[in-house]
Design a protein around this motif. Structure first.
Motif, PDB file in Angstrom:
ATOM      1  N   ASP A  42      55.683  21.782  71.340  1.00  0.00           N
ATOM      2  CA  ASP A  42      55.413  23.171  71.674  1.00  0.00           C
ATOM      3  C   ASP A  42      55.510  23.359  73.188  1.00  0.00           C
ATOM      4  O   ASP A  42      55.022  22.523  73.956  1.00  0.00           O
TER       5      ASP A  42
ATOM      6  N   TRP B  49      54.958  33.079  78.084  1.00  0.00           N
ATOM      7  CA  TRP B  49      56.324  32.707  77.696  1.00  0.00           C
ATOM      8  C   TRP B  49      56.726  33.321  76.363  1.00  0.00           C
ATOM      9  O   TRP B  49      57.858  33.716  76.168  1.00  0.00           O
ATOM     10  N   GLY B  50      55.789  33.359  75.414  1.00  0.00           N
ATOM     11  CA  GLY B  50      56.110  33.922  74.103  1.00  0.00           C
ATOM     12  C   GLY B  50      56.776  32.905  73.192  1.00  0.00           C
ATOM     13  O   GLY B  50      56.536  31.704  73.289  1.00  0.00           O
ATOM     14  N   ASP B  51      57.649  33.379  72.330  1.00  0.00           N
ATOM     15  CA  ASP B  51      58.330  32.532  71.355  1.00  0.00           C
ATOM     16  C   ASP B  51      59.237  31.544  72.073  1.00  0.00           C
ATOM     17  O   ASP B  51      60.168  31.935  72.777  1.00  0.00           O
ATOM     18  N   GLN B  52      58.980  30.251  71.891  1.00  0.00           N
ATOM     19  CA  GLN B  52      59.760  29.263  72.622  1.00  0.00           C
ATOM     20  C   GLN B  52      61.212  29.206  72.161  1.00  0.00           C
ATOM     21  O   GLN B  52      62.074  28.677  72.861  1.00  0.00           O
ATOM     22  N   TRP B  53      61.525  29.762  70.989  1.00  0.00           N
ATOM     23  CA  TRP B  53      62.901  29.718  70.507  1.00  0.00           C
ATOM     24  C   TRP B  53      63.703  30.948  70.913  1.00  0.00           C
ATOM     25  O   TRP B  53      64.919  30.953  70.785  1.00  0.00           O
ATOM     26  N   ALA B  54      63.042  31.981  71.384  1.00  0.00           N
ATOM     27  CA  ALA B  54      63.737  33.229  71.705  1.00  0.00           C
ATOM     28  C   ALA B  54      64.196  33.250  73.156  1.00  0.00           C
ATOM     29  O   ALA B  54      63.958  34.189  73.896  1.00  0.00           O
TER      30      ALA B  54
END
Length: 252
Positions: free
Chosen positions: A30, A47-52
């Protein structure tokens, strides 16, 4: 009326993640742990969604896809801009974004059980088999690493093609690599716009894969003309060999 596969289909092309492979543990770390270790917990929370953080669906980026170094530099620049927006100090940027980049790509992938036998059977029937996916620069290596190198004839990834599905450029690149007109190609995937609507708009036929254990949750809209829906790749073999496929209501 059941879907009938046109007899002129000479190639079957598959999406990669969610269609042929899924992610298994250990999962990528994560991003918050990376920020916390560097004393940047507040910035990590922003940061928010690490995949976006990568290119968006349908995004064109051909200018950055001329070479691997160019593309990787662009990937890091995107991460750097996001880190700055989250308040990361400039002296922390390089180390942080390089670690996040590595973590995002630390994927352990596993084939769905039906993937290899279906691809091998399609090739045994004389069909060209391809993979076309929104992916990092190393899609070819990933296809090899999961054991599909000997079962796939053509691999087209968005990073090298210069655009992500459903942008028309990636489908044009695919058709050029297959050396076939679009009506001879069947596209199979689990995502609605990239794997169904996009290929249809490029002139291909499409099959919407709705697994009972999906790697990615997606919608199941009514099927347009030229598309079928299946619950597993084994049904695709029956479609190819018998010309019948599951109807719109057969995907739970």
């Amino acid at each position: 009326m059941p879907y009938v596969l046109p007899p002129e289909v000479r190639a079957v092309v598959f999406d990669f993640y969610g269609t042929l492979v899924r992610m298994v543990e250990p999962l990528p770390p994560d991003h918050r742990a990376i920020f916390d270790r560097r004393g940047l917990a507040a910035q990590g929370a922003r940061w928010g969604d690490q995949w976006a953080v990568g290119p968006g669906e349908g995004e064109e980026h051909a200018v950055h896809s001329a070479a691997e170094n160019d593309y990787h530099r662009w990937e890091l620049d995107r991460l750097r801009r996001r880190a700055l927006d989250c308040g990361v100090p400039e002296h922390e940027l390089d180390g942080l974004v390089e670690e996040i980049d590595r973590a995002m790509k630390a994927l352990r992938l596993e084939l769905f059980e039906d993937a290899r036998p279906v691809l091998e059977e399609l090739r045994a029937q004389g069909l060209l088999v391809g993979v076309c996916s929104n992916w990092f620069w190393n899609l070819e290596d990933c296809v090899e690493d999961v054991g599909l190198g000997g079962s796939v004839d053509v691999v087209v990834g968005s990073a090298r093609a210069g655009a992500r599905k459903p942008h028309p450029l990636i489908y044009r690149t695919l058709l050029e690599r297959c050396r076939l007109p679009p009506e001879h190609v069947l596209f199979v995937g689990d995502m609605w716009a990239p794997d169904v609507l996009g290929p249809l708009s490029a002139g291909m036929r499409s099959v919407h894969l709705c697994r009972p254990d999906p790697a990615v949750l997606g919608s199941e809209p009514p099927l347009p003309d030229g598309a079928a829906r299946i619950r597993g790749l084994g049904e695709l073999l029956r479609l190819v060999t018998s010309g019948a496929a599951a109807g719109p209501g057969d995907c739970g």
